[in-house]
Design a protein around this motif. Structure first.
Motif, PDB file in Angstrom:
ATOM      1  N   UNK A 117       0.812  -1.216   0.000  1.00 23.94           N
ATOM      2  CA  UNK A 117       0.000   0.000   0.000  1.00 23.94           C
ATOM      3  C   UNK A 117       0.846   1.267   0.000  1.00 23.94           C
ATOM      4  N   UNK A 118       1.988   1.251   0.705  1.00 26.66           N
ATOM      5  CA  UNK A 118       2.772   2.493   0.857  1.00 26.66           C
ATOM      6  C   UNK A 118       3.176   3.077  -0.492  1.00 26.66           C
ATOM      7  N   UNK A 119       3.577   2.226  -1.427  1.00 28.99           N
ATOM      8  CA  UNK A 119       4.048   2.757  -2.709  1.00 28.99           C
ATOM      9  C   UNK A 119       2.909   3.227  -3.610  1.00 28.99           C
ATOM     10  N   UNK A 176      17.532  -3.088  -9.229  1.00 29.26           N
ATOM     11  CA  UNK A 176      17.157  -2.406 -10.464  1.00 29.26           C
ATOM     12  C   UNK A 176      15.665  -2.598 -10.759  1.00 29.26           C
ATOM     13  N   UNK A 177      15.162  -3.766 -10.400  1.00 23.97           N
ATOM     14  CA  UNK A 177      13.732  -4.006 -10.689  1.00 23.97           C
ATOM     15  C   UNK A 177      12.861  -3.077  -9.846  1.00 23.97           C
ATOM     16  N   UNK A 178      13.276  -2.778  -8.602  1.00 25.29           N
ATOM     17  CA  UNK A 178      12.512  -1.817  -7.801  1.00 25.29           C
ATOM     18  C   UNK A 178      12.590  -0.417  -8.415  1.00 25.29           C
ATOM     19  N   UNK A 179      13.751  -0.083  -8.975  1.00 20.08           N
ATOM     20  CA  UNK A 179      13.887   1.235  -9.611  1.00 20.08           C
ATOM     21  C   UNK A 179      12.928   1.335 -10.804  1.00 20.08           C
ATOM     22  N   UNK A 237       9.663   3.837 -11.281  1.00 17.52           N
ATOM     23  CA  UNK A 237       9.451   4.707 -12.455  1.00 17.52           C
ATOM     24  C   UNK A 237       8.073   4.448 -13.052  1.00 17.52           C
ATOM     25  N   UNK A 238       7.694   3.187 -13.097  1.00 17.76           N
ATOM     26  CA  UNK A 238       6.376   2.834 -13.642  1.00 17.76           C
ATOM     27  C   UNK A 238       5.257   3.406 -12.762  1.00 17.76           C
ATOM     28  N   UNK A 239       5.424   3.260 -11.435  1.00 19.54           N
ATOM     29  CA  UNK A 239       4.413   3.810 -10.512  1.00 19.54           C
ATOM     30  C   UNK A 239       4.255   5.313 -10.734  1.00 19.54           C
ATOM     31  N   UNK A 240       5.390   6.021 -10.836  1.00 19.83           N
ATOM     32  CA  UNK A 240       5.342   7.490 -10.952  1.00 19.83           C
ATOM     33  C   UNK A 240       4.805   7.934 -12.312  1.00 19.83           C
ATOM     34  N   UNK A 241       4.953   7.074 -13.331  1.00 22.19           N
ATOM     35  CA  UNK A 241       4.389   7.435 -14.638  1.00 22.19           C
ATOM     36  C   UNK A 241       2.862   7.372 -14.602  1.00 22.19           C
ATOM     37  N   UNK A 284       4.918   6.015  -5.326  1.00 18.92           N
ATOM     38  CA  UNK A 284       6.313   5.591  -5.456  1.00 18.92           C
ATOM     39  C   UNK A 284       6.810   4.899  -4.200  1.00 18.92           C
ATOM     40  N   UNK A 285       7.910   4.187  -4.365  1.00 19.48           N
ATOM     41  CA  UNK A 285       8.503   3.435  -3.251  1.00 19.48           C
ATOM     42  C   UNK A 285       8.976   4.405  -2.174  1.00 19.48           C
ATOM     43  N   UNK A 286       8.622   4.107  -0.930  1.00 16.88           N
ATOM     44  CA  UNK A 286       8.956   5.003   0.181  1.00 16.88           C
ATOM     45  C   UNK A 286      10.280   4.574   0.835  1.00 16.88           C
ATOM     46  N   UNK A 287      10.843   5.557   1.598  1.00 17.79           N
ATOM     47  CA  UNK A 287      12.131   5.323   2.243  1.00 17.79           C
ATOM     48  C   UNK A 287      11.923   4.720   3.630  1.00 17.79           C
TER      49      UNK A 287
END
Ligand SMILES: C[S@@+](CC[C@H](N)C(=O)[O-])C[C@H]1O[C@@H](n2cnc3c(N)ncnc32)[C@H](O)[C@@H]1O
Length: 199
Positions: A103-105, A144-147, A151-155, A161-164
């Motif tokens: 859910x966070x992302x 790299x797959x998370x990166x 990018x896909x989420x933000x598009x 996006x993935x949280x810190x």
């Protein structure tokens, strides 16, 4: 008639998640799940952890699908609750653990802040919060797959996006929730586990 929604990922990750949460929830009695999605995780985990009351919840748009899954099952779970973490007050739920997966992302930063704050208010001393999903550490992707996923989420939604991890842990600390475990999971996911202590 509405078709039941289906998330293949739930079938793929449910056993590895179960192997981690089973011991964590051994002494709990009631779990609130935030962002239950289809409700597949809820049905599987409550079947495997029959001592627990598993309360599903989600935003309004997913409640119908969760109801379809629950009504098709021989198991008896409480009716799903409409819960958007941004809407206050949250329903008054009697639980000693909160679980959320992936859910966070999907959420924007304000929603994540609202989620931690709401959980902090809901849980009493000793209550647990468990999150499954991908997280960044030290400002870096763990793969790299998370990166690419980020990018896909933000598009789709620039605010998602993935949280810190460090930011989530800070939000948890603001609500007196202390990190107890950080489990490495398959496919570059993690399970983060906090316990509330000392109001
Ligand atoms: C990728 S799905 C994950 C669903 C399920 N937990 C799973 O692992 O398959 C993200 C979920 O987060 C929920 N969600 C997003 N924003 C939310 C909010 N503000 N409050 C509550 N749930 C939210 C969505 O409705 C959706 O069910």
């Amino acid at each position: 008639m509405q078709n039941k929604p289906y998330a293949e990922s739930c079938d793929q990750n449910r056993d590895v998640i179960l192997s981690v949460i089973k011991p964590l929830l051994a002494l709990s009695y009631s779990v609130l799940e935030i962002g239950s999605g289809t409700g597949q995780h809820a049905l599987y985990f409550s079947h495997k952890l029959p001592h627990l009351t598993w309360q599903t919840s989600d935003r309004n748009e997913n409640i119908g699908g969760i109801k379809l899954w629950l009504s098709d099952s021989a198991q008896t779970l409480p009716e799903p609750i409409e819960l958007d973490v941004n809407n206050n007050p949250w329903p008054d739920i009697d639980c000693d653990a909160v679980f959320t997966a992936n859910t966070c992302h999907i959420m924007n930063q304000d929603s994540v802040v609202a989620m931690f704050s709401g959980i902090g208010k809901l849980l009493s001393d000793g209550g647990q919060f468990i999150i499954y999903g991908p997280f960044n550490y030290n400002q870096r992707y763990t793969s790299q797959s998370n990166e690419h996923f980020d990018q896909w989420l933000k598009s789709r939604d620039p605010e998602s996006g993935i949280k810190h991890f460090e930011e989530l842990n800070h939000l948890a600390a603001l609500s007196n929730m202390h990190l107890t475990n950080d489990f490495e999971m398959p496919a570059n996911n993690r399970i983060l586990h906090w316990v509330k202590r000392g109001d």
